[in-house]
Design a protein around this motif. Structure first.
Motif: not given
Length: 439
Positions: A338-356
């Motif tokens: 669960l920790v690993g998956f939550v980390v992936l969600f958080v990082l994907s959210g950060l990356g969404n903002g930076s790539t856009y």
């Protein structure tokens, strides 16, 4: 300055604004910021509902128990179908803003959400055929197009220095729809039980009506957006369009793909601990919620540190996060998983903002003396990258489906994710960081 004020006031009947100069600081302080903020608020509301309808089947599959006769592979297909349709609609939705106006298209696209919501509310019940469920899932894909039109519209309202923040807030508020619909599903499971999936969709019917009405009353169209002709043709010829689309597969594709699949993966991977759908529903909303909330932070960091730098570091962290999930799955450690998956969600959210944020920055630097050309291409690339990135969500679901069918676990899918994130690290470094002066 007062002489310019009437020009930016929309008509009471058509809501068109003919004079819009966000890079003019005096104009922005006098009237631009207030109008842009109002449009941003109602854009977020409509996009949020669109994301919820698009993600509806990530929740509804948890209600499809033995009475429906659908195996896990069939359920992964039901979540992949709306992702695919939503991805395909993002390009025409993006250019609909330039054809019909941002306000007009927002009202129409929000109203269109009634079709999948009403259909799901009344047609899902034991005995319904699997092809019918596939059609219902496909119709929900219309919610995926709202994101592209909303981002294209808001991009035109804000000056370059605020685009990262504005696009991050807009996208983050929309992405919250993924977590919101899962919370609605949890509420329905807890109160009415797994035998009433139609209630989840029914709750959104009045919300859709309110979103469409609010957009009609409060939003505006920008006349200058209608001059952005042939943007798609020119954008597809630009190499940066496809580089940014690849990176967006890694960020947004991961976010929406994991959002659709997480509940099912939990039930299959840890079936002894998630024998009932309500147990999985207690956890599935957490990752999308955190990933949505941090998306504006990704845009903010990109504004301050540079989108390419943030994206580069973020992909390294995503590869490590996927490695944690793979290790936890092998050890059958639910807490670490669960920790690993939550980390992936958080990082994907950060990356969404930076790539856009990278998109307007890249094309702004390619056309430093022609802001109109930069804006024209940015709007087109936002639509293309949004569509290709959303297609990444389809790949995530298909990877999980194939991995479970072939090996009985999701480990092969996690290895594929790690490999793809490594590719994104290399591409970001090679194209945008190794020779930053050429960006």
């Amino acid at each position: 300055m007062t002489a310019t004020l009437p020009a930016v006031r929309p008509s009471e009947t058509s809501r068109w604004i003919d004079d819009w100069r966000p890079e003019d600081t005096s104009f922005w302080r006098a009237t631009g910021a207030r109008i842009a903020r109002r449009n941003l608020i109602f854009s977020i509301i409509s996009e949020h509902i669109g994301f919820s309808v698009w993600s509806l089947w990530s929740v509804l599959v948890l209600f499809l128990g033995p009475a429906y006769g659908i195996d896990p592979a069939g359920k992964f297909l039901l979540t992949a179908v709306p992702t695919l349709v939503g991805a395909a609609l993002r390009i025409p939705y993006s250019f609909a803003v330039t054809r019909f106006g941002g306000r007009n298209w927002t009202v129409f696209s929000a109203s269109l959400l009634l079709i999948p919501a009403v259909a799901a509310a009344f047609l899902i019940r034991p005995g319904v055929s699997f092809p019918t469920l596939v059609v219902l899932a496909a119709v929900a894909g219309v919610g995926g197009g709202n994101f592209a039109s909303s981002m294209t519209n808001i991009n035109a309202f804000y000056p370059e220095r605020l685009k990262g923040w504005a696009l991050g807030i807009n996208a983050g508020g929309g992405n919250l729809g993924v977590a919101a619909v899962q919370l609605v599903g949890l509420l329905v499971l807890a109160v009415w039980g797994a035998g009433h999936p139609g209630i989840v969709a029914g709750i959104y019917i009045p919300l859709i009506v309110l979103a469409a009405l609010g957009s009609a009353l409060a939003m505006d169209n920008l006349s200058q957006a209608r001059t952005e002709k042939r943007g798609l043709r020119d954008a597809v010829r630009d190499a940066d369009t496809w580089v940014m689309s690849l990176l967006y597969i890694g960020t947004f594709g991961s976010f929406i793909g994991f959002g659709f699949a997480f509940g099912q993966v939990l039930q299959v991977q840890f079936h002894d601990q998630f024998a009932t759908p309500v147990r999985a529903a207690y956890l599935t909303f957490l990752g999308p919620l955190l990933g949505s909330l941090v998306r504006p932070l990704g845009g903010f960091l990109a504004d301050r540190l540079g989108g390419a730098r943030v994206t580069f570091v973020n992909f390294i962290a995503m590869a490590l996060g996927a490695g944690i999930v793979l290790f936890a799955a092998g050890q059958k450690s639910l807490p670490l998983y669960l920790v690993g998956f939550v980390v992936l969600f958080v990082l994907s959210g950060l990356g969404n903002g930076s790539t856009y944020k990278m998109i307007p920055a890249v094309f702004g630097r390619k056309h430093p003396h022609d802001p109109h050309e930069a804006r024209r291409l940015t709007g087109a690339v936002i639509g293309i990258a949004g569509a290709v990135g959303a297609f990444g969500g389809v790949l995530v679901n298909l990877a999980f489906r194939q991995s479970f069918l072939t090996t009985g676990s999701a480990n092969a899918a996690y290895l594929a994710f790690i490999a793809f994130y490594v590719v994104c690290v290399v591409v970001t470094w090679t194209v945008y960081l190794r020779r930053p002066a050429t960006v």
